[in-house]
Design an enzyme around this catalytic site. Sequence first.
Site, PDB file in Angstrom:
ATOM      1  CG  HIS A  50      -2.087   8.899  21.286  1.00 55.09           C
ATOM      2  ND1 HIS A  50      -2.791   9.329  20.192  1.00 55.09           N
ATOM      3  CD2 HIS A  50      -2.563   9.609  22.335  1.00 55.09           C
ATOM      4  CE1 HIS A  50      -3.651  10.271  20.558  1.00 55.09           C
ATOM      5  NE2 HIS A  50      -3.535  10.462  21.858  1.00 55.09           N
ATOM      6  CB  CYS A  82      -6.892   9.767  21.808  1.00 56.65           C
ATOM      7  SG  CYS A  82      -6.814  11.221  22.848  1.00 56.65           S
ATOM      8  CD  GLU A 138      -1.438   7.435  17.484  1.00 58.15           C
ATOM      9  OE1 GLU A 138      -1.628   6.353  18.090  1.00 58.15           O
ATOM     10  OE2 GLU A 138      -2.106   8.459  17.697  1.00 58.15           O
TER      11      GLU A 138
END
Lengths: 77, 227
Positions: free
Chosen positions: B201, B85, B203
């Site tokens: 993302h 990002c 994560e």
Amino acid sequence: MKVKVIVTLKSGVLDPQGKAIQQTLNGMGFANVKDVRQGKYFDIDIDESDEQKSKQSAEEICKKLLANQVIEDFKII
Amino acid sequence: MNSSVIIFPGSNCDRDMDVALKKFGFKNKMVWHDDDKLPKSDLIVLPGGFSYGDYLRCGSIAGKSKIIQSVIDFANSGGLVLGICNGFQILTETGLLKGVLQQNKNIEFICKNIFVKINNSENKFFENIDKDVLELHIAHNEGNYFCTKDELKSLEDNNQIAAYYCSSDGKVDDKSNPNGAMKNIAGIFNEKKNILGMMPHPERMIDQSLSGEDGSIFFENLLKNLK
């Protein structure tokens, strides 16, 4: 001396904010507004009295930080 | 395996990334942007967020921060660098990756789950990955990937496009393009494929309670590839 810099999107690069402004202006009754391109303006105070040298610094500043030359052009005025 | 996550003022996915890396077995260290040396690392991560409040252009100020020269040197010597990002935006601003992330086409901040199709798995990031369509999360205002025609051609010729936005069954079409990105590009590599920048993302998808676990597949596989 003071140097003024204008950074604008290159022609052909999509400018969604400019487009939204144009549509808003049309909606407000400014029917004759055909296109709006949004840009950035910088006032830079350079500790240098020679105009040529100041503009050279400004050019380097534009290339290294103020403009992303993939999508933007700059003008020193 | 040792990893380092760089923290910039305004980063906000640094701790999520730390949790994810540790969960899958990385020994992770957090590195402040004003440091000039990196700890010994097998992987450097530039996390998501809004470094320097997105001033000037997203990632532009972070791209000139003190630690960045060490990241560039690490990357140029073949070290693995992952930018997620805002991290992707920073990588383009440093010139390590081509192109630029422009404002989303519809001028809106997009926060939702999307699907990406892995386009090239001949690299440390995706080699031997079990799935080629992953459900990940995006949260950005500037994810609309753009580059010049020549750059796009060289990205395609060198197989540098890492992932495309796609439908749940892997179809890459306009409908599954969330932000107007050129050719549905969600992530790209550098020429040597040791630098990966992507908007989604992983994560944020490491636990069922976070709405999905496809991020786990990415991290588990990455760790396996590095061992």
